[in-house]
Each structure stands twice: as structure tokens, then as C-alpha cells.
Design an enzyme around this catalytic site. Structure first.
Site, PDB file in Angstrom:
ATOM      1  N   LYS A   1     -10.384  -9.834  14.738  1.00 23.14           N
ATOM      2  CA  LYS A   1     -10.333 -11.129  14.072  1.00 23.14           C
ATOM      3  C   LYS A   1     -10.995 -12.175  14.967  1.00 23.14           C
ATOM      4  O   LYS A   1     -10.691 -12.274  16.148  1.00 23.14           O
ATOM      5  CB  LYS A   1      -8.879 -11.515  13.771  1.00 23.14           C
ATOM      6  CG  LYS A   1      -8.725 -12.665  12.785  1.00 23.14           C
ATOM      7  CD  LYS A   1      -7.275 -12.827  12.355  1.00 23.14           C
ATOM      8  CE  LYS A   1      -7.138 -13.936  11.322  1.00 23.14           C
ATOM      9  NZ  LYS A   1      -5.747 -14.107  10.860  1.00 23.14           N
TER      10      LYS A   1
ATOM     11  N   GLU B   1       8.134 -10.456   0.764  1.00 25.31           N
ATOM     12  CA  GLU B   1       9.029 -11.500   0.271  1.00 25.31           C
ATOM     13  C   GLU B   1      10.276 -10.941  -0.399  1.00 25.31           C
ATOM     14  O   GLU B   1      11.374 -11.494  -0.248  1.00 25.31           O
ATOM     15  CB  GLU B   1       8.275 -12.410  -0.704  1.00 25.31           C
ATOM     16  CG  GLU B   1       7.170 -13.238  -0.066  1.00 25.31           C
ATOM     17  CD  GLU B   1       5.841 -12.523   0.036  1.00 25.31           C
ATOM     18  OE1 GLU B   1       4.867 -13.150   0.526  1.00 25.31           O
ATOM     19  OE2 GLU B   1       5.761 -11.342  -0.364  1.00 25.31           O
TER      20      GLU B   1
ATOM     21  N   ARG C   1       7.277 -14.275  -5.703  1.00 16.87           N
ATOM     22  CA  ARG C   1       7.214 -12.817  -5.587  1.00 16.87           C
ATOM     23  C   ARG C   1       8.600 -12.194  -5.408  1.00 16.87           C
ATOM     24  O   ARG C   1       8.734 -10.977  -5.468  1.00 16.87           O
ATOM     25  CB  ARG C   1       6.324 -12.432  -4.400  1.00 16.87           C
ATOM     26  CG  ARG C   1       4.992 -13.155  -4.376  1.00 16.87           C
ATOM     27  CD  ARG C   1       4.069 -12.621  -3.301  1.00 16.87           C
ATOM     28  NE  ARG C   1       3.158 -11.638  -3.864  1.00 16.87           N
ATOM     29  CZ  ARG C   1       2.273 -10.939  -3.154  1.00 16.87           C
ATOM     30  NH1 ARG C   1       2.213 -11.099  -1.851  1.00 16.87           N
ATOM     31  NH2 ARG C   1       1.471 -10.080  -3.727  1.00 16.87           N
TER      32      ARG C   1
END
Length: 618
Positions: free
Chosen positions: A284, A365, A393
Site C-alpha cells: 500500500k 459489522e 449491514r
């Protein structure tokens, strides 16, 4: 006679000989040589493979220069430059659909698919979305914004192609962070049993927004460490383990910044059939030294400087983080939970000070909410820090595992209302509507930072589930924490007027006060969406000809609907005007622009109220 490839190669060599090379870790642009000629992946595929590293160099420099100037998600896209190039080079896009998860990693994909000139408009009003959108490009095979949807969607495309007799390769590109979500596992479980012609590319950069957590991340990390010791520019031979047990042919890990290795691996995958998983290792922030050194801070950057995105001074999120640390000092039962949003939810200080009471569950979640329910059932006081859009969610868990059992879980719901540049997939438009109908739920909306603290205190003391929802915005400095505790279900009259009463829920109190002065109207800080202050509403209905509800949430089913339902049940003959977010998905823009377009700017609100009160005030 020279071949076409040799002619192209010679031309490329001549052009590159005069092109300066960008210094790693700087935003110095490379003089364009190849990138301007790539208007579509078909143009990319006409280049010889030897030219691809030069394309990657130019593309990375273009990302750094552009996103540094206009802002956006930087680090994730820098890590997928080579991967995006290799995928579009090997596969016949858009005929072969590429389904990118979330969208943070897809900026290189946007550049390669005809949107290079529009990249400077990303996340701005009328410009490119920061995520994937089917109506933006035929190369965006599936819309994205929330994580972990790519495998399910690509599987649907693969099976549809098989049923229709279309020879097509469906590819899902999912990060190791997104792979922690239950939805991804459900898709893997199903896909492996179908035998569908599906390729899953696991983009493993050991990160979500924060560093990854959990046993899966540890397992992948061990596999990567072993592969790095044996890489020779091609995928390492490794046991597929878990993935092969699920029915996937596993390959990798392969160096995601080695274009020779990537192209070879993807060609091999394109020639194969059935469920396959290619494990690709990337970094990243690759190619930009500050982002490589601190990919968490450089996940998103502000305009003009390639510096970490800076929120306005003293945000609601910061106030929440300070409150949480203070609450934990006072009450040893307090623990904090987040689904992979430590920085965004203001939990960095808490995680540092109370590591044994901090739980980052990854992008999960549903698990987060039921985990909180289990803690609450055992005498712990969990505080779930979650964005409004991500709470969607875990709706079944809210109802079945928390509210039905009346468990004392505090939900600190950040990014409620309009979020600005992140746009339609991340707006918190619906929480009032989907939370208000749940029995046993207390629902609060603070109007400033001081009130946020008082409401969180009330939520923590409440013997049942409680939600405090607040925006991605400055928390204001006008009022300190109320001297007396907030009483559940009790509103606050801020101004006495005549004819019209403005009932403000949360963030719209400030414009309501200004409009109240202009119209000589009563202004009420409602504070609670559930329960409503019934006694005050009855009094207001008896003394005013019009009640106006103001909310930064969907009108359909929201706070105004709650007031309307109550008035109808009581058969009270008073006019009602409901002002809030319209029945649309608001687009990306600045927060102020989005509010104005939704009709929630002060001028628009006042015009709507005056029109209802006409002719006396029009």
C-alpha cells in the site's frame, strides 16, 4: 521486414530515452510518453509487454501528482498500479468483467479505462466518483463502496454467462481486509461448490484502512513470508490450504509489483477453468515514500499537498473519542468495539490507553454487533463505534440480538447524514428510518459537541440499547456540556415565538435558530427521535398553526414521520411540514454543497417555511 512489435518497441525506446524518471517518494511527474495514448484497455493491449513497466511508472506518477493536488484515496491505488495494468492487459475487458472490491484500490483502473483526463475531478461535485459506478463507465462492471461484495457479484456474472452460453471470464479483485467480512466467506463457500468459471484475485497488502487484525491476516502473513524467501519472479508453489479445501485452485503468492510475474500468472489463470484464487502481494502506497512509510495516514489525502486528510477543528468524532477515554476511566465495565474503523471513529487514543478493552473485529459489522450483545449479556458495557452507512449491514443483529433482548449496548453512530465527497455509498441517510421502528431502542441526535457528551452519558447509563447519531462535521463551541443530565425523551425549547414551531433534530438546530429569529418562530432542540417529547408536542400543537420538522436524514420514515404519526394518533389538528433529505441518493460533493442541493441550506429551509406560511410571510 520489421515486425509491428519491434517497430513499437523502437518508438517506445526513443520516447523513453528523453523522459525523466520520477524520484521515489516524490510527486515529481514523469513526462508522459505512453499514458496519454491509452484511451482504453484495447490501447494498452496493443503495446508490447516490455513497455508495461514504463506505463506503470507514468501511471504511478500521474496518481501522485493528481491526487496530491485534488485530494482523494491515494495509498491503496498506488499499490495496485501493476495489478490493474496486468489485468487489463491479459483479460478482454470490458467483455471479461473486472469486479473491484470497495473502490479505494481502483483509481489506476479508472485511468486505464478512459478517465485519465477526469481524474482531477474525483470526489468533486459533477466529477468522478471515488468508488465504482456502473453508470460512470462500461468498465465498472459492478458498483462498489462498501466492502466484500466482489466475489458474490462476480460469481453471479460467471453463472449468468454460463447460462447464456457466453464465453467470458469473471474476475473479482478483493483485498485481504475485505476478505475478513462474512459476506466474502459466504461467497467463497458457495462458489467453490458451484464449479463456476471464476477467478478471485486476492490483493494482499496486509492492510484495510488500519493494519489488518485476526487469524486470517496472520495466516496470510505467514504464507507471504514463506513465499518471499523463494520468489524467482514467478508465483511460489504453495499449498492452497483453506482455499483449496473450499474448492478453489490456489496459486501464489506472487509479487504484485513484478509485471512479468503478474502477466504470466494471470495468463495461466485465464487459460484455466473453474473456481481459482490467485494470491497477489502488494504494498500500500507503493512508489510514494511517505505513503509507504505510513499507509494509514495516507489512505486519504487532502487537496494540494499529499498530506493526510485533515478534518475540521474539533469534530464530533474527536469529542466522542475524548468522552470514551473519560468514560473508561470512570467505569471499568466500558469496552470499545469497531469494525475496522479505528482512525475514522476516533478510537486511536482509546486503543493506546486501554488495549485490553479495545476490540477491532475487522470488516465484520454483523459479528461486531452480536459480539457486543454477548458482552452486554455478561455485564460488560460495550460501546460500538460505527459509521451510519456500515450499521446498515448489521440490521438483523440490531433487532434480533440486541433490541429483542433489551441489552445495554451503546451505538456511537458516526457519519450520520451527508458525508460530502464519499457520496452515495457512504451517506448516513437512513439510520433514523431503520432504527426508529425497532422496539426498545432509544435514539438521540445531538446538536453540538457538549450535547453529544451528555447524550453519550445518558446512553451509557440506560439499561437498554441506545443510539447516538452524529455527523462528519465540526462539533461547534457554542455551548458546554449541559450542567444537568439529559433526561431521556425530554426536548429543549430554545426560542419562544408564534404561529410556527421549528422542531430541529440534531445538526439543523443552528440554521433553525437563525430562521426562528427571522420569522419570530418557536425553536425546539428535539434531542430525541425516540422517544419523542409527547407533552411538549401536545403543547406546541395547541399553540401553533404549523410544526416544521428539520432533520439531516431521509424524510421517509424519519424523525418528521415520527412526529406526523404521533399527531395523527392523537388526532391533533395542526399543520406539519417535514424537511429533510429527499427520496434520492445524494451525490458526492462538499458537505455544504450536498446540503444545499438537498434543500437543507438555511436559505432553502427558510424559503420552504415561508412558502407554507404564505401569504402573511411570503
Amino acid at each position: 521486414m520489421a515486425t509491428l512489435d519491434s517497430v513499437i518497441s523502437s518508438a517506445i525506446a526513443r520516447r523513453l530515452a528523453h523522459a525523466p524518471v520520477a524520484t521515489p517518494g516524490t510527486a515529481t511527474p514523469v513526462r508522459p510518453a505512453l499514458l496519454p495514448g491509452i484511451g482504453s484497455p484495447a490501447d494498452l493491449r496493443r503495446l508490447p509487454e516490455a513497455a508495461l513497466p514504463s506505463v506503470a511508472q507514468e501511471l504511478r506518477a500521474h496518481l501522485i501528482e493528481t491526487i496530491s493536488r485534488v485530494g482523494g484515496h491515494l495509498a491503496a491505488g498506488l499499490g495496485t498500479v501493476e495489478l490493474a495494468i496486468a489485468l487489463h492487459y491479459v483479460f478482454d475487458t470490458p467483455h471479461d468483467p473486472l469486479v473491484w472490491d470497495v473502490g479505494h484500490q481502483a483509481y489506476p483502473h479508472k485511468v486505464l479505462t478512459g478517465r485519465r483526463g477526469e481524474l482531477a475531478t474525483i470526489r468533486q461535485r459533477g466529477g468522478l466518483s471515488g468508488f465504482l459506478r456502473r453508470d460512470e463507465s462500461e468498465y465498472d462492471a459492478f458498483g462498489a463502496g462498501h466492502s466484500s461484495t466482489s466475489i458474490s457479484a462476480a460469481l453471479g456474472m460467471a453463472i449468468a454467462a454460463e447460462r447464456q452460453g457466453i464465453p467470458r471470464q469473471a474476475v473479482a479483485i478483493i483485498g485481504d481486509g475485505a476478505l475478513t467480512a462474512g459476506l466474502a466467506f459466504e461467497a467463497l463457500d458457495h462458489a467453490g461448490a458451484t464449479g463456476a468459471d471464476l477467478l478471485v484475485v486476492l490483493n494482499d497488502n496486509q492492510m484495510s484502512i488500519s493494519p489488518n487484525v485476526g487469524a486470517l491476516a496472520q495466516t496470510l502473513a505467514r504464507r507471504v513470508r514463506g513465499a518471499r524467501r523463494s520468489w524467482r519472479g514467478r508465483p511460489a508453489a504453495a499449498d492452497g490450504g483453506f482455499f483449496e479445501d473450499l474448492g478453489f485452485a490456489y496459486a501464489g503468492p506472487v509479487d504484485g509489483h513484478d509485471l512479468d510475474a503478474l502477466v504470466a500468472a494471470l495468463r495461466q489463470q485465464r487459460a484455466s477453468r473453474g473456481p481459482r484464487l490467485l494470491h497477489v502481494v502488494t504494498r500500500k502506497g507503493k512508489g510514494h515514500a511517505p505513503a509507504e512509510a505510513d499507509p494509514v495516514r495516507y489512505h486519504g489525502v487532502t487537496a494540494a499537498a499529499a498530506t493526510p486528510a485533515a478534518p475540521p477543528a474539533r469534530t464530533y468524532t474527536q469529542v466522542f473519542g475524548e468522552w470514551l477515554c473519560a468514560a473508561a476511566e470512570r467505569d471499568p465495565r466500558v469496552v470499545a468495539l469497531t469494525p475496522a474503523m479505528r482512525e475514522g471513529s476516533g478510537l486511536v487514543a482509546f486503543a493506546q490507553r486501554f488495549p485490553d478493552r479495545y476490540h477491532d473485529v475487522g470488516i465484520a459489522e454483523q459479528h461486531c454487533v452480536t459480539f457486543a450483545a454477548g458482552l452486554a449479556a455478561s455485564g460488560v458495557r460495550p460501546v460500538v463505534a460505527i459509521y451510519s452507512t456500515f450499521l446498515q449491514r448489521a440490521y438483523d443483529q440490531l433487532i434480533h440480538d440486541v433490541a429483542l433482548q433489551k441489552l445495554p449496548v451503546v451505538f456511537a453512530v458516526d457519519r450520520a447524514g451527508l458525508v460530502g465527497p464519499d457520496g452515495a455509498t457512504h451517506n448516513g441517510s437512513f439510520d433514523l428510518s431503520f432504527l426508529r421502528c425497532i422496539p426498545n431502542m432509544v435514539l438521540m441526535a445531538p446538536s453540538d459537541g457538549g450535547e453529544l457528551v451528555a447524550m453519550l452519558d445518558a446512553a451509557l447509563a440506560h439499561e437498554g440499547p441506545a443510539v447516538v447519531r452524529y455527523p462528519r462535521a465540526g462539533a461547534g463551541t457554542s455551548r458546554p456540556v449541559p450542567a444537568t443530565p439529559v433526561e431521556i425523551g425530554r426536548a429543549e425549547v430554545r426560542r419562544r415565538g408564534r404561529r410556527c414551531a421549528l422542531l430541529a433534530f440534531g445538526t439543523l438546530l443552528e440554521p433553525a435558530l437563525a430562521i426562528g429569529e427571522a420569522l419570530d418562530a418557536t425553536v425546539v432542540n428535539m434531542r430525541f427521535v425516540k422517544p419523542l417529547d409527547a407533552a411538549l408536542l401536545r403543547s406546541l400543537a395547541a399553540t401553533h398553526e404549523l410544526l416544521v420538522t428539520l432533520e439531516e436524514a431521509a424524510v421517509a420514515g424519519g424523525a418528521g414521520s415520527a412526529v406526523g404519526e404521533w399527531l395523527a394518533a392523537e388526532a391533533l389538528p395542526v399543520g406539519l411540514l417535514q424537511l429533510g433529505l429527499p427520496d434520492t441518493f445524494p451525490e458526492h460533493a462538499t458537505r455544504d454543497e450536498a446540503l444545499a442541493e438537498a434543500g437543507l441550506g438555511r436559505a432553502s429551509l427558510e424559503r420552504a417555511i415561508r412558502a407554507r406560511l404564505a401569504p402573511a410571510l411570503a
